[in-house]
Design a protein around this motif. Structure first.
Motif, PDB file in Angstrom:
ATOM      1  N   SER A 174       0.814  -1.210   0.000  1.00  0.00           N
ATOM      2  CA  SER A 174       0.000   0.000   0.000  1.00  0.00           C
ATOM      3  C   SER A 174       0.851   1.264   0.000  1.00  0.00           C
ATOM      4  CB  SER A 174      -0.931   0.005   1.209  1.00  0.00           C
ATOM      5  OG  SER A 174      -0.167  -0.011   2.394  1.00  0.00           O
ATOM      6  N   ASN A 175       2.135   1.132   0.268  1.00  0.00           N
ATOM      7  CA  ASN A 175       2.983   2.317   0.268  1.00  0.00           C
ATOM      8  C   ASN A 175       3.705   2.495  -1.072  1.00  0.00           C
ATOM      9  OD1 ASN A 175       4.782   0.228   0.496  1.00  0.00           O
ATOM     10  ND2 ASN A 175       5.982   1.156   2.137  1.00  0.00           N
ATOM     11  N   GLN A 176       3.175   1.862  -2.121  1.00  0.00           N
ATOM     12  CA  GLN A 176       3.731   2.032  -3.454  1.00  0.00           C
ATOM     13  C   GLN A 176       2.622   2.442  -4.412  1.00  0.00           C
ATOM     14  OE1 GLN A 176       5.725  -1.468  -4.775  1.00  0.00           O
ATOM     15  NE2 GLN A 176       7.361  -1.320  -3.274  1.00  0.00           N
ATOM     16  N   VAL A 177       2.974   3.320  -5.338  1.00  0.00           N
ATOM     17  CA  VAL A 177       2.035   3.745  -6.367  1.00  0.00           C
ATOM     18  C   VAL A 177       2.716   3.517  -7.707  1.00  0.00           C
ATOM     19  CG1 VAL A 177       0.749   5.693  -7.326  1.00  0.00           C
ATOM     20  CG2 VAL A 177       1.029   5.488  -4.851  1.00  0.00           C
ATOM     21  N   ARG A 178       2.018   2.838  -8.611  1.00  0.00           N
ATOM     22  CA  ARG A 178       2.550   2.592  -9.955  1.00  0.00           C
ATOM     23  C   ARG A 178       1.856   3.525 -10.932  1.00  0.00           C
ATOM     24  NH1 ARG A 178       5.391  -2.104 -10.823  1.00  0.00           N
ATOM     25  NH2 ARG A 178       4.491  -2.405 -12.890  1.00  0.00           N
ATOM     26  N   HIS A 236      -0.482  14.361  -7.924  1.00  0.00           N
ATOM     27  CA  HIS A 236      -1.159  13.077  -8.070  1.00  0.00           C
ATOM     28  C   HIS A 236      -2.556  13.165  -7.465  1.00  0.00           C
ATOM     29  CE1 HIS A 236      -1.979   8.758  -7.242  1.00  0.00           C
ATOM     30  NE2 HIS A 236      -1.490   8.662  -8.461  1.00  0.00           N
ATOM     31  N   GLU A 237      -3.496  12.433  -8.033  1.00  0.00           N
ATOM     32  CA  GLU A 237      -4.893  12.481  -7.587  1.00  0.00           C
ATOM     33  C   GLU A 237      -5.063  12.177  -6.099  1.00  0.00           C
ATOM     34  OE1 GLU A 237      -6.045   7.989  -9.045  1.00  0.00           O
ATOM     35  OE2 GLU A 237      -6.111   9.628 -10.481  1.00  0.00           O
ATOM     36  N   SER A 238      -4.150  11.392  -5.527  1.00  0.00           N
ATOM     37  CA  SER A 238      -4.215  11.094  -4.096  1.00  0.00           C
ATOM     38  C   SER A 238      -3.689  12.249  -3.251  1.00  0.00           C
ATOM     39  CB  SER A 238      -3.386   9.849  -3.789  1.00  0.00           C
ATOM     40  OG  SER A 238      -2.013  10.116  -4.041  1.00  0.00           O
ATOM     41  N   LYS A 239      -3.048  13.230  -3.917  1.00  0.00           N
ATOM     42  CA  LYS A 239      -2.399  14.379  -3.271  1.00  0.00           C
ATOM     43  C   LYS A 239      -1.248  13.950  -2.362  1.00  0.00           C
ATOM     44  CE  LYS A 239      -6.446  17.355  -3.463  1.00  0.00           C
ATOM     45  NZ  LYS A 239      -6.336  17.922  -4.712  1.00  0.00           N
ATOM     46  N   ASP A 240      -0.702  12.742  -2.624  1.00  0.00           N
ATOM     47  CA  ASP A 240       0.408  12.215  -1.837  1.00  0.00           C
ATOM     48  C   ASP A 240       1.766  12.659  -2.357  1.00  0.00           C
ATOM     49  OD1 ASP A 240      -1.171  10.891  -0.016  1.00  0.00           O
ATOM     50  OD2 ASP A 240      -1.148   9.002  -1.123  1.00  0.00           O
ATOM     51  N   PHE A 241       1.829  13.177  -3.585  1.00  0.00           N
ATOM     52  CA  PHE A 241       3.110  13.611  -4.129  1.00  0.00           C
ATOM     53  C   PHE A 241       2.917  14.484  -5.365  1.00  0.00           C
ATOM     54  CE2 PHE A 241       2.169   9.386  -5.822  1.00  0.00           C
ATOM     55  CZ  PHE A 241       2.264   9.587  -7.188  1.00  0.00           C
ATOM     56  N   ALA A 246      11.617   7.879  -3.164  1.00  0.00           N
ATOM     57  CA  ALA A 246      12.399   6.971  -4.002  1.00  0.00           C
ATOM     58  C   ALA A 246      11.491   6.441  -5.109  1.00  0.00           C
ATOM     59  CB  ALA A 246      12.935   5.821  -3.165  1.00  0.00           C
ATOM     60  N   THR A 247      12.049   6.277  -6.291  1.00  0.00           N
ATOM     61  CA  THR A 247      11.290   5.764  -7.425  1.00  0.00           C
ATOM     62  C   THR A 247      12.097   4.716  -8.155  1.00  0.00           C
ATOM     63  OG1 THR A 247      12.139   7.512  -8.858  1.00  0.00           O
ATOM     64  CG2 THR A 247      10.016   7.914  -7.817  1.00  0.00           C
ATOM     65  N   THR A 248      11.399   3.822  -8.820  1.00  0.00           N
ATOM     66  CA  THR A 248      12.031   2.886  -9.740  1.00  0.00           C
ATOM     67  C   THR A 248      11.282   2.990 -11.061  1.00  0.00           C
ATOM     68  OG1 THR A 248      10.665   1.084  -8.881  1.00  0.00           O
ATOM     69  CG2 THR A 248      12.889   1.249  -8.030  1.00  0.00           C
ATOM     70  N   ILE A 249      12.032   2.883 -12.152  1.00  0.00           N
ATOM     71  CA  ILE A 249      11.439   3.019 -13.478  1.00  0.00           C
ATOM     72  C   ILE A 249      11.716   1.748 -14.261  1.00  0.00           C
ATOM     73  CG2 ILE A 249      11.429   4.358 -15.617  1.00  0.00           C
ATOM     74  CD1 ILE A 249      12.483   6.737 -13.950  1.00  0.00           C
ATOM     75  N   GLU A 250      10.655   1.168 -14.800  1.00  0.00           N
ATOM     76  CA  GLU A 250      10.764  -0.020 -15.658  1.00  0.00           C
ATOM     77  C   GLU A 250      10.015   0.296 -16.948  1.00  0.00           C
ATOM     78  OE1 GLU A 250       9.130  -3.236 -13.440  1.00  0.00           O
ATOM     79  OE2 GLU A 250      10.530  -2.972 -11.783  1.00  0.00           O
ATOM     80  N   GLY A 251      10.749   0.637 -17.991  1.00  0.00           N
ATOM     81  CA  GLY A 251      10.107   1.030 -19.250  1.00  0.00           C
ATOM     82  C   GLY A 251       9.396   2.359 -19.071  1.00  0.00           C
ATOM     83  N   VAL A 277       6.426   4.624  -7.348  1.00  0.00           N
ATOM     84  CA  VAL A 277       6.766   5.598  -6.311  1.00  0.00           C
ATOM     85  C   VAL A 277       6.706   4.867  -4.976  1.00  0.00           C
ATOM     86  CG1 VAL A 277       6.134   7.781  -5.240  1.00  0.00           C
ATOM     87  CG2 VAL A 277       5.751   7.442  -7.695  1.00  0.00           C
ATOM     88  N   HIS A 278       7.811   4.896  -4.237  1.00  0.00           N
ATOM     89  CA  HIS A 278       7.906   4.217  -2.943  1.00  0.00           C
ATOM     90  C   HIS A 278       7.637   5.250  -1.846  1.00  0.00           C
ATOM     91  CE1 HIS A 278       9.650   0.756  -5.018  1.00  0.00           C
ATOM     92  NE2 HIS A 278      10.331   1.647  -5.708  1.00  0.00           N
ATOM     93  N   LEU A 279       6.378   5.332  -1.419  1.00  0.00           N
ATOM     94  CA  LEU A 279       5.979   6.352  -0.448  1.00  0.00           C
ATOM     95  C   LEU A 279       6.598   6.137   0.927  1.00  0.00           C
ATOM     96  CD1 LEU A 279       2.215   6.664  -1.443  1.00  0.00           C
ATOM     97  CD2 LEU A 279       4.102   8.168  -2.080  1.00  0.00           C
ATOM     98  N   GLY A 280       7.131   4.975   1.181  1.00  0.00           N
ATOM     99  CA  GLY A 280       7.765   4.704   2.472  1.00  0.00           C
ATOM    100  C   GLY A 280       9.245   5.050   2.510  1.00  0.00           C
ATOM    101  N   GLN A 281       9.802   5.500   1.382  1.00  0.00           N
ATOM    102  CA  GLN A 281      11.238   5.803   1.311  1.00  0.00           C
ATOM    103  C   GLN A 281      11.439   7.253   0.896  1.00  0.00           C
ATOM    104  OE1 GLN A 281      13.080   2.999  -1.329  1.00  0.00           O
ATOM    105  NE2 GLN A 281      12.279   1.238  -0.254  1.00  0.00           N
TER     106      GLN A 281
END
Length: 162
Positions: free
Chosen positions: A36-40, A55-60, A133-138, A143-147
């Motif tokens: 739950s602490n990740q958004v793709r 973002h629509e969640s207003k988290d970032f 922190a983020t990771t990109i695959e293609g 988005v790692h909301l816990g980091q």
């Protein structure tokens, strides 16, 4: 003899319910889940722009520039007065001047998250915006909301030694 039958049947019902619960739990844990602490996100939904996306969640805030830079900022000013609640210090993007502005202090940050020393009024903050922190695959960004990655500290000039 009647009591014995009731006890035996109750035991078998208990075992059947227990086995059903174990089966449901096994199936539940067998399916893949995203924490739950990740958004793709798909970058196709966030084309390069000189305006950040909230973002629509207003988290970032997501910044995707035409140069290919990608940043995901924590939506709260990095430092604020203890008397102010976190929700009060959610900065916003000012399209007219092209900067993030903290409503509590008037501090301003550039699109790349750097603290704008020229226009910040009170300088409560002494660092750039915090990032996730983020990771990109293609074209998919996670988005790692816990980091949280703290913003770079402000390099204050040394006082003159005259």
């Amino acid at each position: 003899m009647r009591q014995r039958e009731i006890l035996i049947r109750s035991f078998f019902v208990f075992v059947a319910v227990l086995l059903a619960a174990v089966l449901v739990a096994a199936v539940w844990y067998a399916f893949p889940r995203h924490p739950s602490n990740q958004v793709r996100l798909s970058l196709d939904d966030y084309p390069p722009s000189e305006t950040p996306y909230l973002h629509e969640s207003k988290d970032f805030w997501l910044v995707h520039t035409s140069e290919g830079d990608l940043s995901v900022f924590v939506p709260v000013a990095p430092e604020y007065a203890p008397r102010i609640s976190i929700d009060e210090c959610r900065y916003d993007w000012n399209r007219a001047i092209g900067r993030f502005i903290d409503p509590c202090s008037g501090d301003e940050w550039q699109l790349d998250g750097r603290l704008n020393l020229t226009h910040s009024t009170e300088l409560w903050s002494s660092r750039d915006l915090d990032r996730y922190a983020t990771t990109i695959e293609g074209t998919v960004v996670t988005v790692h909301l816990g980091q949280t990655i703290p913003g770079a500290p402000l390099e204050r000039p040394r006082p003159d030694s005259r």
